[in-house]
Motif scaffolding. Structure first.
Motif, PDB file in Angstrom:
ATOM      1  N   PRO A 116       1.044   8.227  -0.455  1.00  0.00           N
ATOM      2  CA  PRO A 116       1.467   7.932  -1.831  1.00  0.00           C
ATOM      3  C   PRO A 116       2.594   8.860  -2.271  1.00  0.00           C
ATOM      4  CG  PRO A 116      -0.927   8.067  -1.667  1.00  0.00           C
ATOM      5  CD  PRO A 116      -0.378   8.555  -0.362  1.00  0.00           C
ATOM      6  N   GLY A 117       3.470   8.347  -3.073  1.00  0.00           N
ATOM      7  CA  GLY A 117       4.574   9.150  -3.582  1.00  0.00           C
ATOM      8  C   GLY A 117       5.535   8.302  -4.370  1.00  0.00           C
ATOM      9  N   LYS A 118       6.469   8.944  -5.029  1.00  0.00           N
ATOM     10  CA  LYS A 118       7.457   8.224  -5.832  1.00  0.00           C
ATOM     11  C   LYS A 118       8.294   7.314  -4.945  1.00  0.00           C
ATOM     12  CE  LYS A 118       6.518  10.263  -9.772  1.00  0.00           C
ATOM     13  NZ  LYS A 118       6.016   9.560 -10.941  1.00  0.00           N
ATOM     14  N   ILE A 119       8.714   6.181  -5.514  1.00  0.00           N
ATOM     15  CA  ILE A 119       9.511   5.240  -4.737  1.00  0.00           C
ATOM     16  C   ILE A 119      10.955   5.707  -4.664  1.00  0.00           C
ATOM     17  CG2 ILE A 119       8.040   3.326  -5.442  1.00  0.00           C
ATOM     18  CD1 ILE A 119      10.360   2.389  -7.235  1.00  0.00           C
ATOM     19  N   SER A 120      11.631   5.242  -3.636  1.00  0.00           N
ATOM     20  CA  SER A 120      13.041   5.572  -3.446  1.00  0.00           C
ATOM     21  C   SER A 120      13.866   4.304  -3.580  1.00  0.00           C
ATOM     22  CB  SER A 120      13.260   6.186  -2.056  1.00  0.00           C
ATOM     23  OG  SER A 120      14.633   6.296  -1.771  1.00  0.00           O
ATOM     24  N   ARG A 121      15.033   4.419  -4.155  1.00  0.00           N
ATOM     25  CA  ARG A 121      15.897   3.256  -4.321  1.00  0.00           C
ATOM     26  C   ARG A 121      16.841   3.057  -3.136  1.00  0.00           C
ATOM     27  NH1 ARG A 121      15.711   1.195  -9.401  1.00  0.00           N
ATOM     28  NH2 ARG A 121      14.732   2.469 -11.024  1.00  0.00           N
ATOM     29  N   ALA A 122      16.876   3.999  -2.217  1.00  0.00           N
ATOM     30  CA  ALA A 122      17.804   3.928  -1.081  1.00  0.00           C
ATOM     31  C   ALA A 122      17.327   2.891  -0.071  1.00  0.00           C
ATOM     32  CB  ALA A 122      17.918   5.295  -0.425  1.00  0.00           C
ATOM     33  N   LEU A 123      18.270   2.100   0.478  1.00  0.00           N
ATOM     34  CA  LEU A 123      17.948   1.146   1.529  1.00  0.00           C
ATOM     35  C   LEU A 123      17.815   1.863   2.870  1.00  0.00           C
ATOM     36  CD1 LEU A 123      20.322  -1.864   0.727  1.00  0.00           C
ATOM     37  CD2 LEU A 123      17.830  -1.829   0.542  1.00  0.00           C
TER      38      LEU A 123
END
Length: 491
Positions: free
Chosen positions: A30-37
């Protein structure tokens, strides 16, 4: 239209996800989402994968919504009493459908994850167990619904003898064909899980065509057919559900189908796999049950306003169901691609797919809102020529236009969370917003502040805004990465 059985039945092929290596257990922390592809993946490829699933699902849902709209328009030619009769059956019918649809949520998530893990045998086994489970459930619910049709309709507020008789007949016919609906809807859910929404589009389109033709023949008794009025509309729907069920089974029996089912397969119940489906499905069932209870209370409050107001409400709810199609379409893609990504232990791809599903849905939502503001009166006029009813519908349709972005957002992100198996949070949120907030505010608006039908729709607006905010917060937390569903597929 091409032959519905010419498609290979294979799952989504050549996706950006397919070209990436498997992730690891650490990636699912679990953890914060990333916007990087992920490296080597373009936004264009992500959108291509999304629309590869969304477009056939969109055509299917558009046709289904259009048929529902045409159905109500044809029934509306009998008068506002007929519209009210059909409207009174909506919530009881959906409540009885809740368990079947909830098990479909679990089946879709698990089959999608099995597909992502490249485990076809597991996907086939899960498909058999899902069909077996919903066959048993639908048989039981069909009998219960048929026997309780009249009390359920009376509970919804039917007091006029004609409306009560019509609504009872409508609901009894729907319950008599419930098993066929359950099997075809389960087949659709399974195919969407592997990314094959095209096949469901074919057989459901055929069923919708059957429904429209039989509506024309049976409601007013044309071409030598008996005039059955409201009961005729229900019978037309029932026969179309039987047609969809037969076509769906024929497709699943084909060897070319990825989820191929054979009469020689082992259909003995598997406690482990049924438990896995139920682990996701039961919270979804609770969510749907609470949603139906809340909506039922809400509908009873609106019905207390009178026949004219309830008819206007039913018309606007029918039109709103068309707008829900936008969120549902991209929710189908989000559920399937989220599940497949987690099956491959690639939450980075799950995030990429979900974010772009939401963007696409938001674009359509804003466009729909503008159209409803501009064309509210002509749209309402399709259903009725009652000037007062049309005037009231126009006011409500402006509210429908305003809630479009919120409705789309919460549909799509909820679909992604279901693909991850994170159905518990969605159930808790539904309990608060739909079962408590929406009916509570509606009762206050109608009985305390005397705001009439617009007041009830202000309650829907508050529900949609709060739900979209809280569901987005849950998604951004990243807690969905490590779920019971993701662990179950690895066993």
């Amino acid at each position: 239209m091409s032959n519905p059985f010419s498609t290979s039945g294979k799952p989504t092929a050549g996706t950006a996800l397919d070209r990436l290596p498997f992730g690891s257990d650490e990636d699912l922390a679990p953890g914060k989402i990333s916007r990087a592809l992920p490296g080597g993946v373009t936004g264009r490829a992500i959108y291509r994968d999304i629309f590869q699933i969304a477009m056939p699902a969109g055509v299917e849902l558009a046709l289904s919504s259009l048929v529902s709209m045409v159905d109500l328009i044809m029934v509306g030619s009998l008068g506002t009493g007929a519209i009210t009769a059909v409207g009174l059956t909506t919530q009881p019918k959906f409540m009885l459908m809740t368990m079947v649809m909830a098990m479909n949520v679990g089946a879709t998530a698990l089959v999608a994850q099995a597909r992502g893990a490249s485990n076809q045998e597991l996907a086939r086994s899960l498909a058999r167990q899902a069909l077996l489970l919903n066959l048993g459930l639908s048989l039981l619910l069909s009998v219960v619904g048929f026997l309780l049709s009249r009390p359920l309709v009376r509970f919804m507020g039917a007091s006029d003898p004609k409306i009560l008789a019509d609504a009872t007949a409508y609901l009894q016919i729907q319950m008599a064909s419930f098993v066929f609906f359950a099997i075809s809807s389960t087949a659709t859910a399974l195919l969407r899980g592997i990314g094959n929404s095209r096949t469901a589009m074919y057989y459901n389109s055929v069923a919708n065509l059957v429904n429209i033709v039989l509506n024309y023949l049976l409601i007013h008794g044309r071409a030598g057919f008996p005039r059955m009025e409201v009961a005729g509309a229900s019978l037309a729907t029932a026969i179309s559900q039987i047609a969809a069920c037969i076509l769906a089974i024929c497709f699943l029996l084909r060897r070319s189908c990825y989820l191929h089912i054979s009469v020689r397969d082992d259909f003995r119940p598997s406690r482990q796999q049924i438990s896995q489906i139920a682990a996701i499905g039961l919270p979804a069932a609770l969510e749907q049950f609470m949603m139906r209870i809340g909506t039922l209370i809400f509908s009873r409050a609106v019905a207390s306003l009178g026949t004219l107001e309830f008819a206007a409400h039913q018309i606007c709810m029918n039109i709103q169901s068309l707008t829900m199609m936008n969120g549902q379409v991209f929710s189908v893609s989000a559920t399937s691609l989220m599940g497949q990504s987690l099956g491959k232990k690639r939450p980075d791809m799950a995030q990429a797919y979900t974010t772009r599903c939401k963007r696409a849905g938001m674009t359509v939502a804003v466009s729909l809102g503008i159209l409803f503001i501009l064309f509210a009166a002509p749209l309402a006029g399709l259903y009725t020529d009652d000037a007062e009813c049309v005037r009231l519908c126009v006011r409500i349709l402006w509210i429908v236009a305003f809630i479009q972005p919120f409705q789309s957002s919460q549909f799509i992100i909820s679909g992604a969370l279901r693909g991850a198996g994170d159905t518990g949070f969605v159930a808790r949120l539904t309990f608060f917003t739909v079962m408590l907030l929406r009916p509570g505010l509606a009762l206050l608006a109608i009985r305390r502040f005397h705001l009439g039908l617009p007041g009830a729709w202000f309650a829907i607006t508050a529900d949609q805004i709060l739900r979209s905010i809280l569901i987005a917060y849950r998604y951004r937390s990243g807690k969905w990465k490590k779920t019971a569903a993701a662990r179950a597929v690895k066993k």
